[in-house]
Motif scaffolding. Structure first.
Motif, PDB file in Angstrom:
ATOM      1  N   PRO A 187       0.801  -1.233   0.000  1.00 19.69           N
ATOM      2  CA  PRO A 187       0.000   0.000   0.000  1.00 19.69           C
ATOM      3  C   PRO A 187       0.832   1.280   0.000  1.00 19.69           C
ATOM      4  CG  PRO A 187      -0.033  -1.040   2.167  1.00 19.69           C
ATOM      5  CD  PRO A 187       0.618  -2.010   1.236  1.00 19.69           C
ATOM      6  N   SER A 188       2.095   1.192   0.418  1.00 20.56           N
ATOM      7  CA  SER A 188       2.933   2.385   0.492  1.00 20.56           C
ATOM      8  C   SER A 188       4.395   1.958   0.511  1.00 20.56           C
ATOM      9  CB  SER A 188       2.628   3.185   1.759  1.00 20.56           C
ATOM     10  OG  SER A 188       2.978   2.427   2.910  1.00 20.56           O
ATOM     11  N   LEU A 189       5.275   2.923   0.288  1.00 22.14           N
ATOM     12  CA  LEU A 189       6.705   2.621   0.413  1.00 22.14           C
ATOM     13  C   LEU A 189       7.066   2.298   1.857  1.00 22.14           C
ATOM     14  CD1 LEU A 189       8.682   5.060  -1.923  1.00 22.14           C
ATOM     15  CD2 LEU A 189       8.464   2.571  -2.098  1.00 22.14           C
ATOM     16  N   ALA A 212      15.231  -0.615   2.822  1.00 23.47           N
ATOM     17  CA  ALA A 212      15.565   0.475   1.905  1.00 23.47           C
ATOM     18  C   ALA A 212      16.015  -0.061   0.559  1.00 23.47           C
ATOM     19  CB  ALA A 212      16.664   1.346   2.523  1.00 23.47           C
ATOM     20  N   PHE A 213      16.766  -1.168   0.563  1.00 26.14           N
ATOM     21  CA  PHE A 213      17.236  -1.786  -0.666  1.00 26.14           C
ATOM     22  C   PHE A 213      16.056  -2.151  -1.566  1.00 26.14           C
ATOM     23  CE2 PHE A 213      18.404  -5.446  -3.218  1.00 26.14           C
ATOM     24  CZ  PHE A 213      19.696  -5.179  -3.658  1.00 26.14           C
ATOM     25  N   PHE A 214      15.050  -2.801  -0.997  1.00 21.52           N
ATOM     26  CA  PHE A 214      13.899  -3.220  -1.799  1.00 21.52           C
ATOM     27  C   PHE A 214      12.996  -2.049  -2.153  1.00 21.52           C
ATOM     28  CE2 PHE A 214      15.159  -7.445  -0.404  1.00 21.52           C
ATOM     29  CZ  PHE A 214      14.931  -8.186  -1.559  1.00 21.52           C
ATOM     30  N   ALA A 215      12.936  -1.034  -1.308  1.00 21.92           N
ATOM     31  CA  ALA A 215      12.123   0.143  -1.647  1.00 21.92           C
ATOM     32  C   ALA A 215      12.643   0.818  -2.910  1.00 21.92           C
ATOM     33  CB  ALA A 215      12.127   1.126  -0.479  1.00 21.92           C
ATOM     34  N   GLU A 216      13.938   0.695  -3.163  1.00 22.33           N
ATOM     35  CA  GLU A 216      14.529   1.320  -4.346  1.00 22.33           C
ATOM     36  C   GLU A 216      14.160   0.609  -5.647  1.00 22.33           C
ATOM     37  OE1 GLU A 216      18.624   2.320  -4.361  1.00 22.33           O
ATOM     38  OE2 GLU A 216      18.612   3.057  -2.295  1.00 22.33           O
ATOM     39  N   VAL A 217      13.645  -0.599  -5.563  1.00 18.07           N
ATOM     40  CA  VAL A 217      13.277  -1.317  -6.782  1.00 18.07           C
ATOM     41  C   VAL A 217      11.757  -1.510  -6.860  1.00 18.07           C
ATOM     42  CG1 VAL A 217      15.484  -2.455  -7.129  1.00 18.07           C
ATOM     43  CG2 VAL A 217      13.788  -3.541  -5.648  1.00 18.07           C
ATOM     44  N   ALA A 219       7.950   0.391  -7.855  1.00 13.81           N
ATOM     45  CA  ALA A 219       7.315   1.454  -8.631  1.00 13.81           C
ATOM     46  C   ALA A 219       5.836   1.500  -8.265  1.00 13.81           C
ATOM     47  CB  ALA A 219       7.486   1.204 -10.130  1.00 13.81           C
ATOM     48  N   GLU A 220       5.268   2.699  -8.303  1.00 10.69           N
ATOM     49  CA  GLU A 220       3.869   2.867  -7.916  1.00 10.69           C
ATOM     50  C   GLU A 220       2.938   2.547  -9.081  1.00 10.69           C
ATOM     51  OE1 GLU A 220       2.853   6.746  -6.508  1.00 10.69           O
ATOM     52  OE2 GLU A 220       1.128   5.990  -5.351  1.00 10.69           O
ATOM     53  N   HIS A 221       1.901   1.785  -8.802  1.00  8.87           N
ATOM     54  CA  HIS A 221       0.858   1.430  -9.764  1.00  8.87           C
ATOM     55  C   HIS A 221      -0.492   1.846  -9.174  1.00  8.87           C
ATOM     56  CE1 HIS A 221       3.470  -1.115 -12.375  1.00  8.87           C
ATOM     57  NE2 HIS A 221       4.168  -1.218 -11.256  1.00  8.87           N
ATOM     58  N   PRO A 222      -1.558   1.815  -9.970  1.00  8.50           N
ATOM     59  CA  PRO A 222      -2.872   2.210  -9.442  1.00  8.50           C
ATOM     60  C   PRO A 222      -3.288   1.422  -8.200  1.00  8.50           C
ATOM     61  CG  PRO A 222      -2.944   2.122 -11.831  1.00  8.50           C
ATOM     62  CD  PRO A 222      -1.610   1.577 -11.432  1.00  8.50           C
ATOM     63  N   ASP A 223      -2.846   0.160  -8.102  1.00 11.20           N
ATOM     64  CA  ASP A 223      -3.261  -0.654  -6.964  1.00 11.20           C
ATOM     65  C   ASP A 223      -2.217  -0.701  -5.844  1.00 11.20           C
ATOM     66  OD1 ASP A 223      -1.409  -2.110  -8.398  1.00 11.20           O
ATOM     67  OD2 ASP A 223      -2.480  -4.017  -8.260  1.00 11.20           O
ATOM     68  N   GLY A 224      -1.115   0.008  -5.998  1.00 10.59           N
ATOM     69  CA  GLY A 224      -0.094   0.003  -4.960  1.00 10.59           C
ATOM     70  C   GLY A 224       1.306  -0.090  -5.537  1.00 10.59           C
ATOM     71  N   TRP A 225       2.257  -0.483  -4.710  1.00 11.15           N
ATOM     72  CA  TRP A 225       3.675  -0.533  -5.086  1.00 11.15           C
ATOM     73  C   TRP A 225       4.091  -1.958  -5.416  1.00 11.15           C
ATOM     74  CZ3 TRP A 225       6.881   3.797  -5.336  1.00 11.15           C
ATOM     75  CH2 TRP A 225       6.289   4.995  -4.892  1.00 11.15           C
ATOM     76  N   ARG A 226       4.679  -2.124  -6.587  1.00 11.05           N
ATOM     77  CA  ARG A 226       5.133  -3.422  -7.058  1.00 11.05           C
ATOM     78  C   ARG A 226       6.588  -3.319  -7.513  1.00 11.05           C
ATOM     79  NH1 ARG A 226       0.962  -6.986  -8.199  1.00 11.05           N
ATOM     80  NH2 ARG A 226      -1.155  -6.103  -8.150  1.00 11.05           N
ATOM     81  N   PRO A 227       7.300  -4.456  -7.566  1.00 11.05           N
ATOM     82  CA  PRO A 227       8.694  -4.395  -8.021  1.00 11.05           C
ATOM     83  C   PRO A 227       8.778  -4.014  -9.497  1.00 11.05           C
ATOM     84  CG  PRO A 227       7.988  -6.676  -7.750  1.00 11.05           C
ATOM     85  CD  PRO A 227       6.905  -5.824  -7.178  1.00 11.05           C
TER      86      PRO A 227
END
Length: 316
Positions: A187-189, A212-217, A219-227
């Motif tokens: 739902p969020s970073l 933090a490592f995974f947050a950098e990879v 991207a935001e999509h309409p349904d949330g954050w995906r790799p």
């Protein structure tokens, strides 16, 4: 300032590379003092004795260094470590196929041959050869396989926390289960940070740097954050090397090679030292308190371990 370079890899795959030495004073290089700025911070003029003008001589190109991230990583993960390196190296970090800003072809291939051919293409197209290859995890395997296959392209090699022994089918199944357990989309970073840094069953103790490592990879999509990568492509990439040992290709590396491990990483000390023994020109370095993501979590200690080796092999 880091500059993007677009390169064509094997099979015409579009790759993004990032030049960390795009200009004087940029990351990874030390500004060379000019005729009126040497010796004083801030570039203020310094008096110099008068001397006869000299015709400028040809400057040799800076020795090339190519950085290859690991599975699921991207070129930007090298940035904290690169900022701490000095010396006149031309440092380029590659987003490998399926990762970062590089193309993610639906049909692949994501074979060992493709990754190695991509790295060779980058070295040749950017004029980096003979290059020093610095690889982490899967990127380290790509680096030493390229060094074994194309010694004409490679000057030296740094292997960061990658095993030469086979990991086996059980390891691959564990990774399949792990990907299925991801609560994606996030739902969020902040949720990304929290899950990978604390809530992931693979995390034994809270690890904010991993989050933090995974947050950098992501991207935001309409349904949330995906790799930004496709997990199935990552599993396909891993499938091509996880079942095999890679001692034979390691023994074929003839250039100077530094094996670096984190004390708490995935490469054990005994195996790392055996890798050094197998290498004709191997050396060893260890980073205390670091885990698998040693260059990302401990950039200063990593650069202190690697820089003397780089300077030794890159200084004429």
């Amino acid at each position: 300032m880091v500059r993007r370079l677009d390169v064509t890899g094997a099979d015409g795959v579009r790759l993004a590379a990032w030049d960390h030495t795009a200009g004087p004073g940029g990351p990874g290089i030390v500004p060379q003092p000019g005729p009126d700025t040497a010796g004083r911070p801030g570039g203020r003029p310094v008096p110099r004795p008068a001397r006869a003008p000299q015709a400028p001589g040809p400057q040799a190109p800076a020795p090339g260094v190519l950085l290859l991230h690991g599975l699921m990583g991207h070129a930007g993960h090298w940035a904290p470590a690169v900022r701490r390196l000095t010396g006149g190296h031309r440092i380029v970090a590659l987003d490998q196929r399926g990762h970062g800003a590089s193309e993610k072809p639906a049909g692949g291939p994501f074979t060992r041959e493709a990754y190695v051919a991509d790295a060779a293409a980058v070295v040749e197209q950017l004029g980096l050869g003979p290059v020093t290859l610095v690889g982490h995890s899967m990127g380290a395997l790509t680096a030493w396989q390229l060094a074994a296959e194309r010694p004409d392209l490679v000057r030296a090699l740094v292997i960061c926390d990658m095993r030469a022994s086979a990991l086996g089918a059980a390891s691959q199944r564990a990774w399949q289960d792990w990907f299925r357990d991801w609560p994606a989309p996030f739902p969020s970073l902040e949720a990304v940070h929290r899950w990978f840094g604390d809530e992931d069953p693979w995390v034994e103790t809270p690890n904010p740097a991993r989050g933090a490592f995974f947050a950098e990879v992501m991207a935001e999509h309409p349904d949330g954050w995906r790799p930004v990568f496709d997990p199935e492509q990552m599993l396909t990439s891993r499938e091509t090397w996880v079942h095999d040992a890679h001692w034979d290709s390691l023994a074929q590396v003839r250039c100077p090679t530094l094996v670096v491990r984190g004390l708490d990483g995935e490469l054990g000390r005994a195996e790392a030292q055996e890798m050094v023994r197998v290498l004709p020109h191997g050396a060893y370095a260890e980073i205390p308190d670091a885990g698998h993501l040693l260059h990302y979590t401990h950039p200063e200690a990593w650069s202190e371990a690697v820089e003397p080796f780089l300077n030794g092999v890159l200084t004429p």
